[in-house]
Design a protein around this motif. Structure first.
Motif, PDB file in Angstrom:
ATOM      1  N   LEU A   1       0.942  -1.009  -0.157  1.00 21.71           N
ATOM      2  CA  LEU A   1       0.179  -0.179  -0.029  1.00 21.71           C
ATOM      3  C   LEU A   1       0.864   1.326   0.004  1.00 21.71           C
ATOM      4  O   LEU A   1       0.539   2.185  -0.473  1.00 21.71           O
ATOM      5  N   GLN A   2       1.856   1.225   0.557  1.00 15.48           N
ATOM      6  CA  GLN A   2       2.707   2.292   0.914  1.00 15.48           C
ATOM      7  C   GLN A   2       3.400   2.506  -0.495  1.00 15.48           C
ATOM      8  O   GLN A   2       3.670   3.769  -0.828  1.00 15.48           O
ATOM      9  N   VAL A   3       4.099   1.329  -0.967  1.00 10.89           N
ATOM     10  CA  VAL A   3       4.740   1.649  -2.272  1.00 10.89           C
ATOM     11  C   VAL A   3       3.854   2.162  -3.396  1.00 10.89           C
ATOM     12  O   VAL A   3       4.282   2.926  -4.180  1.00 10.89           O
ATOM     13  N   ASN A   4       2.564   1.647  -3.357  1.00 10.37           N
ATOM     14  CA  ASN A   4       1.555   2.073  -4.243  1.00 10.37           C
ATOM     15  C   ASN A   4       1.259   3.540  -4.070  1.00 10.37           C
ATOM     16  O   ASN A   4       1.149   4.206  -5.328  1.00 10.37           O
ATOM     17  N   ARG A   5       0.986   3.951  -3.016  1.00  5.89           N
ATOM     18  CA  ARG A   5       0.629   5.329  -2.904  1.00  5.89           C
ATOM     19  C   ARG A   5       1.701   6.332  -3.331  1.00  5.89           C
ATOM     20  O   ARG A   5       1.715   7.290  -3.879  1.00  5.89           O
ATOM     21  N   ALA A   6       3.141   5.802  -2.954  1.00  7.42           N
ATOM     22  CA  ALA A   6       4.185   6.695  -3.574  1.00  7.42           C
ATOM     23  C   ALA A   6       4.229   6.830  -5.065  1.00  7.42           C
ATOM     24  O   ALA A   6       4.308   7.581  -5.508  1.00  7.42           O
ATOM     25  N   TYR A   7       3.731   5.754  -5.588  1.00  6.44           N
ATOM     26  CA  TYR A   7       3.671   5.813  -7.001  1.00  6.44           C
ATOM     27  C   TYR A   7       2.673   6.553  -7.675  1.00  6.44           C
ATOM     28  O   TYR A   7       2.843   7.260  -8.644  1.00  6.44           O
ATOM     29  N   GLU A   8       1.356   6.179  -7.104  1.00  6.96           N
ATOM     30  CA  GLU A   8       0.184   7.048  -7.446  1.00  6.96           C
ATOM     31  C   GLU A   8       0.516   8.582  -7.490  1.00  6.96           C
ATOM     32  O   GLU A   8       0.058   9.255  -8.142  1.00  6.96           O
ATOM     33  N   VAL A   9       1.273   8.918  -6.372  1.00  9.29           N
ATOM     34  CA  VAL A   9       1.624  10.404  -6.220  1.00  9.29           C
ATOM     35  C   VAL A   9       2.640  10.942  -7.350  1.00  9.29           C
ATOM     36  O   VAL A   9       2.431  11.858  -8.032  1.00  9.29           O
ATOM     37  N   LEU A  10       3.504  10.158  -7.141  1.00  8.77           N
ATOM     38  CA  LEU A  10       4.805  10.527  -8.172  1.00  8.77           C
ATOM     39  C   LEU A  10       4.597  10.533  -9.541  1.00  8.77           C
ATOM     40  O   LEU A  10       5.234  11.384 -10.407  1.00  8.77           O
ATOM     41  N   LYS A  11       3.637   9.614  -9.948  1.00  8.10           N
ATOM     42  CA  LYS A  11       3.296   9.534 -11.562  1.00  8.10           C
ATOM     43  C   LYS A  11       2.520  10.413 -12.002  1.00  8.10           C
ATOM     44  O   LYS A  11       2.462  10.865 -13.266  1.00  8.10           O
TER      45      LYS A  11
END
Length: 288
Positions: free
Chosen positions: A82-92
């Motif tokens: 979830l944390q890695v996915n959140r990081a990706y959703e924000v930075l993309k």
């Protein structure tokens, strides 16, 4: 004696369950606070100057190894991913990334990145053309620069869950190899670039458009096979023929290389029945 043994075993089992419960609570608490303090770029293993392509590539590698589907024995896998996915959703996302860079997590919606797809999605559907050398995946950060570069671009706007998009993929790859060096073949993942696709009026998938700098994009509406795609593309290509001779051959070829465009050089001479103007050595230079 038997009753005492059973009672002792039950007590031991209850104790083990209690210890296990306490351990998991402590672990989740520790991981939560650790992840909360982690920089999103560090979570994905990229620099703060990373491009959207680099961010997507890093996330995909993590998704294939960290996904809960691949780690059924790890009770923390869900929270980690979830944390890695959140990081990706924000930075993309260009806008969210700007907010994060300026304000950190305080400037973001807490629900961002709260759900994720199955492992099969990241393995087979996530970025159909990311690994193709002849097809350039464009994002919101580099799309405008590409289509306004002066080169001809034929771009495939697709959505990862679109079955027709997956059916077209083998044909699009063959077409890209056929046109390599003639025009630029691109792809835009509208799942990751929904704002860009909406701005370009994309409302169905796949949508195929020719882009030429300063001109209205041309949509391809024919049957999606390689021959039709080639014929459609070639109508937008113009050629210029330049006569080369001893006085200009080196300067013209140097200019050709620096332009980055495709050139076809034909050599001939006055002998053997060929009529090649007045020079004993020259060639015709054709470019798009």
């Amino acid at each position: 004696m038997i009753l005492q043994s059973v009672y002792f075993w039950l007590n031991r089992k209850h104790l083990r369950d209690s210890i296990k419960s306490i351990y998991y609570r402590l672990y989740y608490t520790f991981f939560f606070f650790w992840a909360e303090g982690q920089d999103y770029y560090e979570l994905l293993g990229v620099s703060r100057e990373a491009t959207t392509k680099e961010i997507r590539r890093a996330f995909k590698q993590l998704a294939l190894t960290m996904h809960p589907d691949k780690n059924p024995g790890d009770p923390s896998a869900h929270e980690k991913f979830l944390q890695v996915n959140r990081a990706y959703e924000v930075l993309k996302d260009e806008d969210l990334r700007k907010k994060y860079d300026k304000y950190g997590e305080k400037g973001l919606d807490e629900q961002q990145g709260g759900r994720y797809e199955s492992w099969n999605y990241y393995r087979y559907d996530f970025g159909i053309y990311d690994d193709d050398l002849e097809i350039i995946t464009l994002d919101s950060g580099d799309f405008e620069a590409a289509v306004n570069s002066g080169e001809i671009w034929f771009i495939n706007f697709y959505f990862p869950r679109c079955s027709h998009c997956h059916q077209l993929a083998p044909t699009w790859r063959d077409f890209a190899k056929e046109m390599d060096g003639v025009i630029r073949i691109g792809a835009v993942n509208c799942g990751d670039n929904n704002h860009l696709c909406r701005r370009k009026g994309i409302n169905s998938y796949p949508s195929l458009y020719i882009y030429r700098s300063g001109q209205v994009p041309e949509k391809f509406n024919g049957e999606r096979n390689r021959d039709n795609l080639v014929r459609f593309s070639m109508q937008f290509i113009t050629t210029t023929i330049t006569q080369l001779w001893q006085g200009n051959v080196f300067s013209e070829i140097e200019s050709a290389f620096s332009s980055g465009l495709s050139w076809l050089i034909t050599f001939c001479s006055d002998s053997g029945g060929n009529t090649c103007a007045q020079s004993a050595f020259f060639c015709m230079l054709t470019h798009t």
